[in-house]
Design a protein around this motif. Structure first.
Motif, PDB file in Angstrom:
ATOM      1  N   GLY A 159       0.559  -1.017   0.051  1.00  0.00           N
ATOM      2  CA  GLY A 159       0.111  -0.039   0.159  1.00  0.00           C
ATOM      3  C   GLY A 159       0.816   1.312  -0.166  1.00  0.00           C
ATOM      4  N   SER A 160       2.202   1.218  -0.027  1.00  0.00           N
ATOM      5  CA  SER A 160       2.737   2.370  -0.162  1.00  0.00           C
ATOM      6  C   SER A 160       2.832   3.105  -1.420  1.00  0.00           C
ATOM      7  CB  SER A 160       4.409   2.068   0.194  1.00  0.00           C
ATOM      8  OG  SER A 160       4.928   1.157  -0.696  1.00  0.00           O
ATOM      9  N   GLU A 161       2.452   2.438  -2.469  1.00  0.00           N
ATOM     10  CA  GLU A 161       2.036   3.053  -3.816  1.00  0.00           C
ATOM     11  C   GLU A 161       0.455   2.614  -4.184  1.00  0.00           C
ATOM     12  OE1 GLU A 161       3.486   5.088  -5.571  1.00  0.00           O
ATOM     13  OE2 GLU A 161       5.561   5.221  -4.382  1.00  0.00           O
ATOM     14  N   LYS A 162      -0.293   3.259  -4.757  1.00  0.00           N
ATOM     15  CA  LYS A 162      -1.573   2.955  -5.220  1.00  0.00           C
ATOM     16  C   LYS A 162      -1.575   2.503  -6.501  1.00  0.00           C
ATOM     17  CE  LYS A 162      -4.252   5.932  -2.058  1.00  0.00           C
ATOM     18  NZ  LYS A 162      -5.026   6.785  -1.736  1.00  0.00           N
ATOM     19  N   GLU A 163      -0.393   3.303  -7.377  1.00  0.00           N
ATOM     20  CA  GLU A 163      -0.309   2.580  -8.866  1.00  0.00           C
ATOM     21  C   GLU A 163       1.183   2.919  -9.138  1.00  0.00           C
ATOM     22  OE1 GLU A 163      -3.479   4.512 -11.272  1.00  0.00           O
ATOM     23  OE2 GLU A 163      -2.107   6.276 -11.435  1.00  0.00           O
ATOM     24  N   VAL A 164       1.573   2.453 -10.155  1.00  0.00           N
ATOM     25  CA  VAL A 164       2.821   2.637 -10.880  1.00  0.00           C
ATOM     26  C   VAL A 164       2.660   2.658 -12.489  1.00  0.00           C
ATOM     27  CG1 VAL A 164       5.118   1.832 -11.163  1.00  0.00           C
ATOM     28  CG2 VAL A 164       4.176   1.493  -9.001  1.00  0.00           C
ATOM     29  N   ILE A 165       2.962   3.700 -12.872  1.00  0.00           N
ATOM     30  CA  ILE A 165       2.759   4.067 -14.286  1.00  0.00           C
ATOM     31  C   ILE A 165       4.043   3.599 -14.853  1.00  0.00           C
ATOM     32  CG2 ILE A 165       2.446   5.378 -16.214  1.00  0.00           C
ATOM     33  CD1 ILE A 165      -0.054   5.163 -14.308  1.00  0.00           C
ATOM     34  N   ILE A 166       4.108   2.950 -15.984  1.00  0.00           N
ATOM     35  CA  ILE A 166       5.161   2.177 -16.517  1.00  0.00           C
ATOM     36  C   ILE A 166       5.225   2.899 -18.015  1.00  0.00           C
ATOM     37  CG2 ILE A 166       6.579   0.161 -17.433  1.00  0.00           C
ATOM     38  CD1 ILE A 166       5.089  -1.389 -15.178  1.00  0.00           C
ATOM     39  N   ALA A 167       6.452   3.619 -18.108  1.00  0.00           N
ATOM     40  CA  ALA A 167       6.364   4.147 -19.693  1.00  0.00           C
ATOM     41  C   ALA A 167       7.655   3.717 -20.619  1.00  0.00           C
ATOM     42  CB  ALA A 167       6.781   5.686 -19.351  1.00  0.00           C
ATOM     43  N   ARG A 168       7.355   3.631 -21.747  1.00  0.00           N
ATOM     44  CA  ARG A 168       8.322   3.513 -22.830  1.00  0.00           C
ATOM     45  C   ARG A 168       8.679   4.536 -23.624  1.00  0.00           C
ATOM     46  NH1 ARG A 168       9.070  -1.911 -25.959  1.00  0.00           N
ATOM     47  NH2 ARG A 168       7.153  -2.330 -24.430  1.00  0.00           N
ATOM     48  N   ASN A 169       9.892   5.161 -23.464  1.00  0.00           N
ATOM     49  CA  ASN A 169      10.413   6.216 -24.286  1.00  0.00           C
ATOM     50  C   ASN A 169       9.644   7.646 -23.804  1.00  0.00           C
ATOM     51  OD1 ASN A 169      12.162   4.871 -25.859  1.00  0.00           O
ATOM     52  ND2 ASN A 169      10.743   4.233 -27.325  1.00  0.00           N
ATOM     53  N   GLY A 170       9.252   7.584 -22.409  1.00  0.00           N
ATOM     54  CA  GLY A 170       8.525   8.649 -22.034  1.00  0.00           C
ATOM     55  C   GLY A 170       7.204   8.669 -22.252  1.00  0.00           C
ATOM     56  N   LYS A 171       6.634   7.782 -22.853  1.00  0.00           N
ATOM     57  CA  LYS A 171       5.267   7.637 -23.229  1.00  0.00           C
ATOM     58  C   LYS A 171       4.660   6.593 -22.289  1.00  0.00           C
ATOM     59  CE  LYS A 171       1.940   6.711 -26.635  1.00  0.00           C
ATOM     60  NZ  LYS A 171       1.486   6.597 -28.093  1.00  0.00           N
ATOM     61  N   PRO A 172       3.740   7.128 -21.224  1.00  0.00           N
ATOM     62  CA  PRO A 172       2.876   5.953 -20.324  1.00  0.00           C
ATOM     63  C   PRO A 172       2.189   5.033 -21.483  1.00  0.00           C
ATOM     64  CG  PRO A 172       2.066   7.951 -19.853  1.00  0.00           C
ATOM     65  CD  PRO A 172       3.118   8.287 -21.130  1.00  0.00           C
ATOM     66  N   VAL A 173       2.522   3.600 -20.949  1.00  0.00           N
ATOM     67  CA  VAL A 173       2.140   2.469 -21.624  1.00  0.00           C
ATOM     68  C   VAL A 173       1.159   1.332 -20.917  1.00  0.00           C
ATOM     69  CG1 VAL A 173       3.887   2.714 -23.680  1.00  0.00           C
ATOM     70  CG2 VAL A 173       4.289   1.147 -21.592  1.00  0.00           C
ATOM     71  N   ALA A 174       1.421   1.318 -19.644  1.00  0.00           N
ATOM     72  CA  ALA A 174       0.870   0.395 -18.668  1.00  0.00           C
ATOM     73  C   ALA A 174       0.733   0.961 -17.248  1.00  0.00           C
ATOM     74  CB  ALA A 174       1.743  -1.090 -18.548  1.00  0.00           C
ATOM     75  N   ARG A 175      -0.029   0.559 -16.394  1.00  0.00           N
ATOM     76  CA  ARG A 175      -0.331   0.777 -15.040  1.00  0.00           C
ATOM     77  C   ARG A 175      -0.269  -0.217 -14.216  1.00  0.00           C
ATOM     78  NH1 ARG A 175      -5.926   2.860 -13.571  1.00  0.00           N
ATOM     79  NH2 ARG A 175      -6.048   2.986 -15.846  1.00  0.00           N
ATOM     80  N   LEU A 176       0.356  -0.346 -13.289  1.00  0.00           N
ATOM     81  CA  LEU A 176       0.425  -1.469 -12.227  1.00  0.00           C
ATOM     82  C   LEU A 176      -0.419  -1.015 -11.008  1.00  0.00           C
ATOM     83  CD1 LEU A 176       1.932  -4.255 -11.525  1.00  0.00           C
ATOM     84  CD2 LEU A 176       3.687  -2.874 -10.562  1.00  0.00           C
ATOM     85  N   VAL A 177      -1.412  -1.801 -10.581  1.00  0.00           N
ATOM     86  CA  VAL A 177      -2.266  -1.494  -9.812  1.00  0.00           C
ATOM     87  C   VAL A 177      -2.727  -2.912  -9.003  1.00  0.00           C
ATOM     88  CG1 VAL A 177      -3.528   0.530 -10.743  1.00  0.00           C
ATOM     89  CG2 VAL A 177      -4.298  -1.591 -11.152  1.00  0.00           C
ATOM     90  N   PRO A 178      -3.145  -2.551  -7.471  1.00  0.00           N
ATOM     91  CA  PRO A 178      -3.518  -3.799  -7.134  1.00  0.00           C
ATOM     92  C   PRO A 178      -4.690  -4.475  -7.549  1.00  0.00           C
ATOM     93  CG  PRO A 178      -4.006  -2.012  -5.512  1.00  0.00           C
ATOM     94  CD  PRO A 178      -3.345  -1.422  -6.806  1.00  0.00           C
ATOM     95  N   ILE A 179      -4.879  -5.643  -7.388  1.00  0.00           N
ATOM     96  CA  ILE A 179      -6.128  -6.183  -7.439  1.00  0.00           C
ATOM     97  C   ILE A 179      -7.231  -6.258  -6.662  1.00  0.00           C
ATOM     98  CG2 ILE A 179      -7.375  -8.724  -8.245  1.00  0.00           C
ATOM     99  CD1 ILE A 179      -4.498  -9.540  -9.486  1.00  0.00           C
TER     100      ILE A 179
END
Length: 80
Positions: free
Chosen positions: A18-38
Motif C-alpha cells: 500500500g505504499s504506492e496506489k499505482e505505478v505507471i510504466i512508460a516506454r520512451n517517456g510515453k505511459p504504456v501500462a499501469r501497475l495497480v492492486p487487484i
C-alpha cells in the motif's frame, strides 16, 4: 521500461503493502501500462449440492434417454 524490469519485484511489493496506489510504466517517456492492486474478490456463499432436490420427478436412465432420437431429429431439422 528498463527500470521497471529491473525493479519489478520491488514495485509489486510497494503495491502490495500500500505504499504506492499505482505505478505507471512508460516506454520512451510515453505511459504504456499501469501497475495497480487487484481488488479483493467478493466471496461467494457456500454452494449447496442438491438445491433442486425434490423439484423434478425421479426418472430412470431409460426415461431420460427416451427422447434422444426426437431431439437429434429436431437439431438436424428432420422433426415433424
Amino acid at each position: 521500461m528498463l527500470e521497471a524490469k529491473t525493479h519489478l519485484s520491488r514495485l509489486v511489493e510497494a503495491i502490495e503493502n500500500g505504499s504506492e496506489k499505482e505505478v505507471i510504466i512508460a516506454r520512451n517517456g510515453k505511459p504504456v501500462a499501469r501497475l495497480v492492486p487487484i481488488e479483493a474478490q467478493p466471496t461467494r456463499g457456500k454452494r449447496r449440492l442438491g438445491a433442486l432436490a425434490g423439484k423434478y420427478p425421479d426418472m430412470t436412465l431409460e426415461q431420460f434417454n427416451a427422447d434422444d432420437e426426437l431431439i437429434a431429429r429436431m437439431f438436424n431439422g428432420d422433426a415433424e
